[in-house]
Design an enzyme around this catalytic site. Structure first.
Site, PDB file in Angstrom:
ATOM      1  N   ASP A  58       0.852  -1.185   0.000  1.00  0.00           N
ATOM      2  CA  ASP A  58       0.000   0.000   0.000  1.00  0.00           C
ATOM      3  C   ASP A  58       0.893   1.242   0.000  1.00  0.00           C
ATOM      4  OD1 ASP A  58      -2.390   1.474   0.199  1.00  0.00           O
ATOM      5  OD2 ASP A  58      -2.173   1.606   2.373  1.00  0.00           O
ATOM      6  N   ASP A  97      -0.465   5.127   0.843  1.00  0.00           N
ATOM      7  CA  ASP A  97      -0.831   6.101   1.884  1.00  0.00           C
ATOM      8  C   ASP A  97      -0.673   5.477   3.267  1.00  0.00           C
ATOM      9  OD1 ASP A  97      -1.610   8.202   0.141  1.00  0.00           O
ATOM     10  OD2 ASP A  97      -3.474   7.157  -0.264  1.00  0.00           O
TER      11      ASP A  97
END
Length: 264
Positions: free
Chosen positions: A13, A15
């Site tokens: 991922d 963020d």
């Protein structure tokens, strides 16, 4: 514990894992250098639908990180891929940014604010009562509702911002129709990520800062999972879930430290 040296593919991922807002997180530079130095397959899989892979490449480049555009896969691309297979040549009313619009255009989906086949919602700075009202009435008239991802919020430098699911919820409430979400934890997105890497799930690791999207999607796809505490989650929020990640680390820099210790 995971033997990181033996794993062939890393899905990560962005963020709350790589950066927060426009600030690179500790240990990220070392992590990316380790992935590249050890020839690991890697893919940054983000539920943020607003940016194109080139824009994500440029964002990391401004932070001093060299990650080619082909190493990014977004929920916008997952949404476009889903609709390309479901309804080739369809039309859509879209609330979203360039990343979502470009992905849809690239697979032949055209924009239509009169009688579209779909209403598609992603993160958008132009979200307003006017666009919301248009979307509600189009769905009431038969358009199917699609959300780019099911994140309720995302981390920013000074807190959190509402994300796609929070923006889609008023349309669901007003119309009584449920949206279909294409991003994590949808297994279609995870399978595509593994296909891009050419990697079996048993040889892959999913890294993220959210239990409800990153960890569950990796776990249900058969991957080892790493929850990092550099974004949304804390050790206390772990108690809210009936499942657990394979391991919990402070940040991605810890992966490099563990891998180097294992190789000694």
């Amino acid at each position: 514990m995971i033997d990181f040296n033996l794993k062939k593919g890393y899905i990560c991922d962005m963020d709350g894992v790589i950066y927060q807002g426009n600030i690179i997180l500790p240990g990220v530079r070392e992590f990316i250098e380790w992935l590249q130095k050890t020839n690991k397959g890697y893919l940054f899989l983000t539920n943020n639908s607003g940016s194109t892979p080139v824009e994500l490449h440029n964002k990391l480049e401004r932070m001093g990180l060299d990650v080619p555009a082909e190493h990014f896969y977004t929920s916008a691309l997952a949404t476009a891929r889903f609709l390309k297979h479901q309804s080739p040549g369809c039309t859509a009313y879209v609330i979203g940014e360039a990343g979502l619009l470009n992905a849809l255009y690239d697979v032949g989906i055209t924009m239509n604010d009169v009688n579209p086949d779909y209403v598609i919602v992603g993160e958008s700075k132009s979200y307003s009562l006017e666009t919301l009202t248009t979307a509600v009435n189009l769905v009431m008239n038969g358009a199917k509702l699609i959300g780019a991802n099911s994140d309720l919020s995302g981390p920013i430098e000074n807190g959190i911002a509402p994300a796609c699911r929070a923006l889609t919820a008023p349309i669901e409430l007003a119309t009584g129709r449920k949206a279909y979400f294409c991003g994590k934890p949808n297994p279609l997105m995870m399978r595509t990520g593994l296909d891009i890497l050419g990697c079996h799930s048993a040889d892959a690791v999913m890294i993220g800062d959210r239990m409800d999207t990153d960890v569950i999607s990796g776990m249900e796809s058969g991957m080892s999972t790493v929850l990092v505490l550099s974004g949304i989650s804390t050790r206390d929020t772990l108690k809210e879930y009936a499942y657990r990640p394979t391991c919990v680390l402070d940040g991605v820099g810890d992966i490099v430290k563990i891998a180097e210790e294992e190789s000694r």
